[in-house]
Every structure is written in structure tokens, then in C-alpha cells.
Design an enzyme around this catalytic site. Structure first.
Site, PDB file in Angstrom:
ATOM      1  CB  SER A 148       3.378  -3.373   0.477  1.00  0.00           C
ATOM      2  OG  SER A 148       2.829  -3.912  -0.598  1.00  0.00           O
ATOM      3  CE1 TYR A 161       6.197   0.744  -2.487  1.00  0.00           C
ATOM      4  CE2 TYR A 161       5.375  -1.598  -2.609  1.00  0.00           C
ATOM      5  CZ  TYR A 161       5.108  -0.418  -2.359  1.00  0.00           C
ATOM      6  OH  TYR A 161       4.015  -0.013  -1.813  1.00  0.00           O
TER       7      TYR A 161
END
Length: 257
Positions: A148, A161
Site C-alpha cells: 500500500s 494497518y
């Protein structure tokens, strides 16, 4: 020209894509099938998984749906053994399964932190190790880990995350260092903000939408199908000498301040 284009063909290859019943996982699976790969779709929701497989099969894809839990070592070992023994060799692995949970860090539930780590990080190690053992024996294989842009950045309420995605990026480099000599290519894709079901709440937030459009040089969200080219490239012979690389697909989000 045809010789160069043939390097992107995935004909005769089989790809296991985790977390591929919807969203970016399904979009990448669809792209790999379009390049000629046979597919093994994975997820825990058997209904959604079956619907995704049926949809791909209607378009002509060679697809198998296999529900198993990527956070369970026993489940992973059994599934990989089944694929290798009953379906065929896994030539391409895309570690896409992931989850998100938002909370102020000082109030973040410990059980949710553990779940995020298990789903986003530990599963990448578990599935990759099980698959890589077979790839190493054959002397070839492609592993693509979905990271990501939050591997490099963070935002309020998503520190766990971001931590897992940063770890996946470095695990990707470590896998490449360990396994390149065995003929494996291990790389990562770091998506920016994409319009998916996982981001539905953000998509409906007018203030956040305006921020994304202002912050991203391309002035919009990514579309799931726009991740397909990167997946094909890293899964194909076109990336033969690319190893340990994290490819950002983010509309130049991380290139600007």
C-alpha cells in the site's frame, strides 16, 4: 514487436490470488486471466467466491474457487498441497488478502490489532512459504505481495494497518534476497486510493473525497482495473530481472508533498 509482447503472456501459468472474491483481488485475477493464466481464487466467503468464479468462467477463464483461511497455517498447508497435487502447480502467487479497522490509536482494540497483523502480514509469510517450497523445487515462480502507499506514509486512525503494510514491503525485499537464487521473483505492488468496497465509507465522505482529489496529482481515485497491468508485468517474464521491488500505483500520490 510480437516477441516483446509475448513476454507479458501468462499462457500455461496458474495463479493463486488470495482475497480475490471482490475488490482489487478480483480485478487483478481478471487481468491475469485476460493474459492467459489459469486461476485459483481464494476467500473465506464461499458465496462471494463462487459468484466471482462463475463470473470469470463466463468470460472464458480457467478458474477454480478454493475457500480457505489464510490466517490458519493448517488451512494454508492443506490448500496449497491440494492445489499442487490435484489442480496443478502454482506458478504465480498474489498475496492480496487484507483487512482494515479504524480507531484512535490510544483506544485501538488489542484483538483488532492482532487480527490485522494476522491477516495483512502473517498470512503473507505463511502462504508464501508454503507455495515457495514448491516453486524452489521447480526453480521458478512469481510472488506478488500487495502492499500500500501506506507502507511509506500514514494517516490518523490506521497506524496498525500502515505498520503491517510497511512490514509486508520489507518482507517482500527479504523474500527476494532469500529466494532469488532459486529462480523466484518476489515483488510488491503498493496501490494508492482505489474505489473499492473496502473504501466505500471513504468514497461516500465528501470531505475525504475532496481531499483525495486535491492531494493526488491525477486528481481522482484509482479504478480497480488500473491495477491489472502492474500485476501482469510482475507475474510475467517481462519482469524477469525485477526482484525485491515495490511498484507504487498511486496516481503520483507519494511523489508529491
Amino acid at each position: 514487436m510480437s516477441t516483446q509482447l509475448s513476454a507479458f503472456s501468462l499462457a500455461g501459468r496458474r495463479a493463486l490470488v488470495t482475497g480475490s472474491s471482490r475488490g482489487l483481488g478480483l480485478a487483478m485475477a481478471r487481468a491475469l486471466a485476460g493474459a492467459g493464466a489459469a486461476l485459483v481464487l481464494n476467500g473465506r466467503d464461499e458465496v462471494a467466491l463462487g459468484a466471482a468464479a462463475a463470473d470469470l468462467a463466463e468470460s472464458g477463464a480457467d478458474v477454480t474457487a478454493l475457500a480457505f483461511d489464510v490466517t490458519s497455517r493448517d488451512s494454508v498447508e492443506h490448500a496449497v498441497a491440494h492445489i499442487e497435487g490435484e489442480i496443478g502447480p502454482i506458478d504465480i502467487l498474489v498475496n492480496n488478502a487484507g483487512m482494515q479497522f479504524r480507531s484512535a490509536l490510544e483506544a485501538f482494540p488489542p484483538e483488532k490489532f492482532d487480527q490485522i497483523v494476522a491477516t495483512n502480514l502473517t498470512s503473507v509469510f505463511t502462504v508464501s512459504q508454503a507455495v515457495a517450497r514448491h516453486m524452489i523445487a521447480r526453480g521458478s515462480g512469481k510472488i506478488v505481495n500487495i502492499c500500500s502507499l501506506l507502507a511509506a506514509l500514514s494517516r490518523p486512525s490506521i497506524a496498525p494497518y500502515a505498520a503491517t503494510k510497511g512490514a509486508v514491503a520489507n518482507l517482500t525485499r527479504g523474500m527476494a534476497v532469500d529466494w532469488a537464487r532459486h529462480g523466484l521473483n518476489v515483488n510488491g505492488i503498493a496501490p494508492g486510493y482505489f474505489a473499492t468496497e473496502m473504501n466505500d465509507a471513504l468514497l461516500k465522505d465528501e470531505k475525504f473525497n475532496a481531499w483525495i482529489e486535491a492531494r493526488t496529482p491525477m486528481a481522482r481515485w484509482g479504478r480497480p482495473e488500473e491495477l491489472g497491468g502492474a500485476a501482469i508485468f510482475l507475474a510475467s517474464e517481462a519482469s524477469r530481472f525485477v526482484n525485491g521491488h515495490i511498484l507504487y500505483v498511486d496516481g503520483a500520490f507519494t511523489a508529491t508533498v
